[in-house]
Design a protein around this motif. Structure first.
Motif, PDB file in Angstrom:
ATOM      1  N   PRO A 147       0.832  -1.210   0.000  1.00 24.12           N
ATOM      2  CA  PRO A 147       0.000   0.000   0.000  1.00 24.12           C
ATOM      3  C   PRO A 147       0.862   1.254   0.000  1.00 24.12           C
ATOM      4  O   PRO A 147       1.925   1.293   0.630  1.00 24.12           O
ATOM      5  N   LYS A 148       0.408   2.288  -0.694  1.00 28.73           N
ATOM      6  CA  LYS A 148       1.233   3.479  -0.916  1.00 28.73           C
ATOM      7  C   LYS A 148       1.692   4.141   0.376  1.00 28.73           C
ATOM      8  O   LYS A 148       2.784   4.722   0.426  1.00 28.73           O
ATOM      9  N   GLN A 149       0.886   4.047   1.448  1.00 28.02           N
ATOM     10  CA  GLN A 149       1.270   4.682   2.693  1.00 28.02           C
ATOM     11  C   GLN A 149       2.518   4.060   3.329  1.00 28.02           C
ATOM     12  O   GLN A 149       3.154   4.666   4.177  1.00 28.02           O
ATOM     13  N   PHE A 150       2.862   2.848   2.878  1.00 29.36           N
ATOM     14  CA  PHE A 150       4.036   2.168   3.433  1.00 29.36           C
ATOM     15  C   PHE A 150       5.244   2.211   2.506  1.00 29.36           C
ATOM     16  O   PHE A 150       6.298   1.645   2.832  1.00 29.36           O
ATOM     17  N   LEU A 151       5.120   2.865   1.360  1.00 32.32           N
ATOM     18  CA  LEU A 151       6.287   3.043   0.494  1.00 32.32           C
ATOM     19  C   LEU A 151       7.341   3.877   1.216  1.00 32.32           C
ATOM     20  O   LEU A 151       7.023   4.879   1.859  1.00 32.32           O
ATOM     21  N   GLU A 152       8.593   3.482   1.107  1.00 35.37           N
ATOM     22  CA  GLU A 152       9.652   4.205   1.792  1.00 35.37           C
ATOM     23  C   GLU A 152      10.215   5.311   0.914  1.00 35.37           C
ATOM     24  O   GLU A 152      10.595   5.081  -0.235  1.00 35.37           O
TER      25      GLU A 152
END
Length: 254
Positions: A20-25
């Motif tokens: 999910p995009k919120q967990f992209l670093e």
């Protein structure tokens, strides 16, 4: 009591990523952590609630501990829609806080809202009862019902883009949600809290937002956010500006 409710229940379909995009670093930290730290270090925020995808609750709790996000008091499983996820967090906050508490609803993938915009949201709720963060539109907005032909062109000076935070008294926004949830169509076409309120004839007050307050939704947004971070780092390195944490310290000392 000033409460931030950060909702990040998206699956990242438009991003095309494996997580999910919120967990992209970005720069070694998940986007959601960048966002949460803006509220963690803000001297006017007392508590943070996070609404996240059900399968990622334990991972989010690990991130809260790893990054010492001490204002985060609860991580709540999200619902079927973004508005369901927000409602879940609102109800959790309602069970633990006074109804006149101020709540700031913010996207977990808007990691660049400024210190002053957060402060102005709180001030607007104190004075007017609510706040919708906005920026004026630089491009011409077209209205088209079929996506092929232009039906109308509103005056550009009268057009604004709604962003986040969107802020309210806790009891007021829950009451507005309850009205929508009791309709047969539920949250259909209710894209945000501003839409929910206007559908009920509630006046909403606008607060000027910062231009960098982008929502990281597509791969192009990732590049833009990286550029914004680089810009902020350059400000720090060359003494040209203040970071959110430094802003907070300045406001505390004033």
């Amino acid at each position: 009591m000033n409460i931030a409710i950060i909702f990040a229940g998206g699956s990242g379909v438009r991003m095309g990523a494996g997580v999910p995009k919120q967990f992209l670093e970005i720069n070694g930290k998940p986007i959601i952590v960048h966002t949460l730290q803006l509220f963690q270090y803000h001297d006017k925020i007392d508590k943070i609630y996070v609404s996240i995808l059900k399968d990622y609750v334990s991972y989010m709790e690990e991130l809260v501990e790893e990054y010492h996000l001490k204002k985060v008091v609860s991580v709540i499983p999200g619902g079927e829609t973004a508005q369901d996820s927000i409602y879940n967090a609102l109800k959790k906050a309602e069970s633990e806080n006074p109804g006149d508490s101020i709540v700031l609803l913010h996207d977990g993938v808007r990691p660049f809202v400024s210190y002053d915009v957060i402060a102005e949201n709180i001030k607007s709720v104190e004075e007017y009862g609510n706040a919708i963060t906005t920026t004026s539109c630089y491009e011409t907005i077209l209205i088209s019902k079929d996506g092929n032909y232009v039906d109308s062109v509103p005056y550009r000076k009268e057009t604004f883009a709604a962003q986040a935070p969107q802020s309210f008294r806790l009891k007021d926004i829950i009451a507005a949600h309850d009205v929508v949830r009791n309709r047969p169509e539920g949250y259909d076409n209710m894209v945000d809290a501003c839409t929910i309120c206007k559908s009920q004839g509630i006046d909403v007050h606008m607060v000027a937002g910062n231009r960098g307050n982008i929502k990281v939704t597509t791969p192009e947004d990732v590049y833009m956010y990286r550029a914004l971070l680089q810009y902020k780092e350059n400000e720090q390195a060359f003494g040209l500006g203040l970071t959110n944490r430094m802003d907070a310290k300045r406001h505390q000392d004033s």
